[in-house]
Design an enzyme around this catalytic site. Structure first.
Site, PDB file in Angstrom:
ATOM      1  N   GLY B  18       0.830  -1.207   0.000  1.00 55.00           N
ATOM      2  CA  GLY B  18       0.000   0.000   0.000  1.00 55.00           C
ATOM      3  C   GLY B  18       0.861   1.252   0.000  1.00 55.00           C
ATOM      4  N   GLU B 209      -1.632  12.277  29.112  1.00 53.66           N
ATOM      5  CA  GLU B 209      -2.769  13.150  28.819  1.00 53.66           C
ATOM      6  C   GLU B 209      -3.929  12.798  29.740  1.00 53.66           C
ATOM      7  OE1 GLU B 209      -2.716  12.082  24.684  1.00 53.66           O
ATOM      8  OE2 GLU B 209      -4.258  10.565  24.909  1.00 53.66           O
ATOM      9  N   HIS B 247      -8.099  10.842  20.937  1.00 53.76           N
ATOM     10  CA  HIS B 247      -7.784   9.494  21.397  1.00 53.76           C
ATOM     11  C   HIS B 247      -8.980   8.874  22.112  1.00 53.76           C
ATOM     12  CE1 HIS B 247      -3.139  10.100  21.518  1.00 53.76           C
ATOM     13  NE2 HIS B 247      -3.543   9.653  20.353  1.00 53.76           N
TER      14      HIS B 247
END
Lengths: 372, 296
Positions: B18, B209, B247
């Site tokens: 790809g 985070e 996320h």
């Protein structure tokens, strides 16, 4: 994606979990059609937590008072949300409330059963007992039994809890649910268990193999503000905020770091906008279109640190977009990463300035917003 | 020394035919990594960028001695592709894709551990040991060898921080992107053990985070008597509650999920926490200075 209590209870009932037989109404007069017995519980169907404490669950003793109570619930906000529907259920007399959930635990890398002998609105004050079992089909009743032995002396009740936990683990597996929480589980006078509430969160990443979830996500998107809808339709990840600095970024962490720096500079970000899932000319054009059409956005910061996203290509796309762009809102660029040297050349040739650091870019944004 | 990968790693690229697979083949070769095989089921390619291409992972590994793999397939195909690579005998595997169902992540984490393999990801740029090898697509020029072991939940943020560290002359042993999903092949607790055991890693930098519990695992580590000096940056102070920030796991649902709560837990554990991104080099320097104090 969080299911409403009503939808969650229907899913539980489909898999053999006992729930009260309720009815959903969307307008207060519909409460008159209730053919079940009184007293009833009226429960607003909202996503926000702390519903019970906020008065979103009321007991009504007879048909006369029902419509006024329902009208009152439909007219109020719960956690900033106006209920679209109210669930009617027969009021259930019970001897005890338990807490039982199957949920994802990052630390053990799989599902856990959480159990607390006293459920209800204050359950979070006591750490629940935890049984980590991994994938849904790795649940083992005997392991949970060993854990609950010292906690639950009533053996018949303990076995019912284990059987219910097994059922919740099964539902989590088939429905791709991240959380299947029942708080409270009612212990009825005959010792049987009844799910009085249901909080089921399904995994949006599994939408490709869960058609009903895909439809639910689509419906939820239509409730977003128009700006967010456009971005999401173009495969950009966007959360609308109230500020004046439009942020076009790539990657969740870098986008949040940019938002934090904008806030540290005394400004307010207008959005979380992460283009990393569509880093193409169409994706970036859409990001500009969305922010340019929002009157509250005074300046735009493009902050991208590319790895797999090749920055020289992004720079050429940016110069193309800027040459066609009609909006006069100031744009500040800071791009670095794979192909950065070629990117600087492309930007210079297009008469655009690429800031060397995020700090100097943010300074430029502050100046742009103050003079706008 | 480095962890997970080194100059002897022999890499297979699954999905090499790809666009992104081709880019990665060129990029990994340029970084000095030994790319020995490609896998492209159902494709006609015999060779991509000078790398031999096979129809299945087992043949690729047995023919070339590949022992590490990076897998470029979309999420619906990831479960099967990563299981195939694990069963072909690869011991370090990166799955960078996002949108992997959590149940598939649970199954892959368990399968990797049963086989004595390590899965990094999902939702990660991979892992790099500067100057030795790379199994990912982070910008190589931002990294340089040195004493810091870095763990990050976010790809792009780890590039930015690595670039700042490198510019300031602070090199890295290994930079591990653990990814931003709730269930990870390698989570912060696992990654920190690897860096703890690595003789060359003098101090640890953790980039976290909002949402999830990885930061608390880092705080628990830092409280150990023999913990290596640790620095951290936690982003998401300006994120509103109840909204997923890109996320899958970056969501403030409870008080423990907030940036402020995580920073407090890490500070209480003795971690050098950066106030924000511009402060990250200072935090790393403080951690390294603490190493010197321990040695002298």
């Amino acid at each position: 994606m969080l299911m409403t209590e009503h939808a969650g209870k229907r899913l539980l009932a489909c898999h053999g979990v006992s729930v009260p037989s309720g009815a959903l109404i969307r307008k207060s007069p519909q409460v008159q059609k209730w053919k079940g017995r009184y007293p009833i519980a009226l429960k607003v169907q909202v996503a926000a937590g702390g519903r019970g404490k906020a008065g979103g669950v009321v007991r009504v003793d007879d048909a006369e008072g029902a419509e006024a109570s329902a009208r009152d619930l439909f007219a109020r906000d719960f956690g900033g949300e106006r209920p679209e529907s109210v669930l009617i259920e027969p009021w259930v007399e019970h001897t005890r409330e338990l807490y039982l959930a199957v949920t994802i635990d990052g630390e053990s890398g799989g599902y856990v059963v959480l159990y607390a002998p006293a459920g209800g609105v204050d359950v979070e004050h006591h750490a629940p007992h935890k049984y980590a079992f991994g994938s849904a089909r790795d649940f083992r009743a005997h392991e949970l039994r060993a854990l609950l032995g010292p906690v639950e002396q009533d053996r018949a009740l303990r076995e019912r809890i284990i059987a219910l936990a097994r059922r919740l683990a099964f539902i989590a597996g088939v429905a791709d649910a991240l959380t299947v929480e029942i708080n409270p589980v009612a212990v009825l006078p005959d010792g049987k268990l009844l799910a009085l509430d249901a909080k089921i969160v399904r995994d949006e990443s599994a939408a490709f193999r869960q058609a009903d979830l895909a439809q639910e996500i689509e419906r939820a998107r239509k409730r977003e503000p128009r700006m967010v809808q456009r971005a999401l339709a173009g495969n950009l990840m966007m959360v609308g905020l109230d500020g004046d600095v439009g942020l076009i970024s790539g990657g969740a962490g870098m986008t949040m770091a940019g938002m934090d720096m904008i806030a540290d500079a005394g400004l307010v970000p207008a959005c979380f906008l992460d283009c990393s899932s569509n880093p193409t000319p169409t994706g970036y054009q859409l990001a500009f279109d969305v922010l340019d059409s929002e009157p509250h956005v005074k300046a735009i910061l493009v902050s991208i640190f590319g790895g797999g996203t090749q920055i020289d290509r992004v720079a050429r796309v940016m110069s193309e977009i800027m040459s066609q762009r009609k909006s006069r809102k100031p744009v500040v660029f800071r791009m670095n990463g794979t192909g950065a040297e070629k990117a600087d050349v492309a930007m210079r040739e297009a008469g655009l300035y690429n800031h060397p650091t995020l700090e100097s870019a943010i300074d430029a944004v502050v100046t742009a917003v103050r003079t706008a | 020394m480095s962890v997970l990968i080194d100059a002897s790693s022999r890499v297979a690229i699954y999905g090499i035919a790809g666009n992104f697979g081709r880019f990665s083949a060129r990029d990994l070769v340029l970084s000095g990594t030994q790319v020995v095989a490609g896998v492209a089921p159902g494709r006609d390619s015999r060779e991509v960028e000078g790398v031999p291409v096979f129809q299945d992972a087992r043949t690729a590994c047995s023919s070339t001695g590949a022992n590490a793999a990076i897998v470029f397939v979309p999420a619906p195909a990831a479960l099967d592709a990563v299981l195939e690579v694990i069963e072909a005998g690869c011991k370090v595997i990166v799955y960078p894709g996002d949108g992997l169902p959590v149940q598939d992540a649970i199954e892959l984490r368990a399968a990797a551990r049963r086989s004595g393999a390590v899965l990094i990801g999902p939702n990660t740029p991979g892992v790099i040991s500067p100057g030795a090898a790379k199994l990912g697509f982070m910008p190589t020029s931002c990294y340089t060898p040195g004493p810091l072991g870095v763990i990050s939940r976010s790809g792009s943020l780890s590039y930015e921080v690595a670039w700042r560290l490198t510019t300031a002359g602070l090199g890295q042993t290994t930079v591990i992107g653990i990814g931003g999903d709730p269930v990870k092949g390698l989570n912060a607790a696992d990654a920190i053990e690897l860096l703890h055991a690595d003789a060359e890693t003098q101090a640890i930098m953790y980039l976290g985070e909002i949402g999830g519990s990885d930061e608390y695992a880092v705080a628990r580590y830092a409280q150990r008597a023999n913990a290596k000096p640790t620095a951290a940056l936690i982003v998401g102070a300006a994120a509103p509650p109840g909204k997923k920030m890109g996320h899958a796991a970056a969501l403030v649902g409870s008080a423990a999920d907030t940036q402020a709560a995580k920073v407090e837990a890490l500070r209480n554990a003795g971690v050098h926490v950066a106030h924000n991104l511009p402060d990250v080099v200072r935090a790393a320097e403080d951690a390294l200075r603490q190493c010197e104090a321990i040695i002298s």
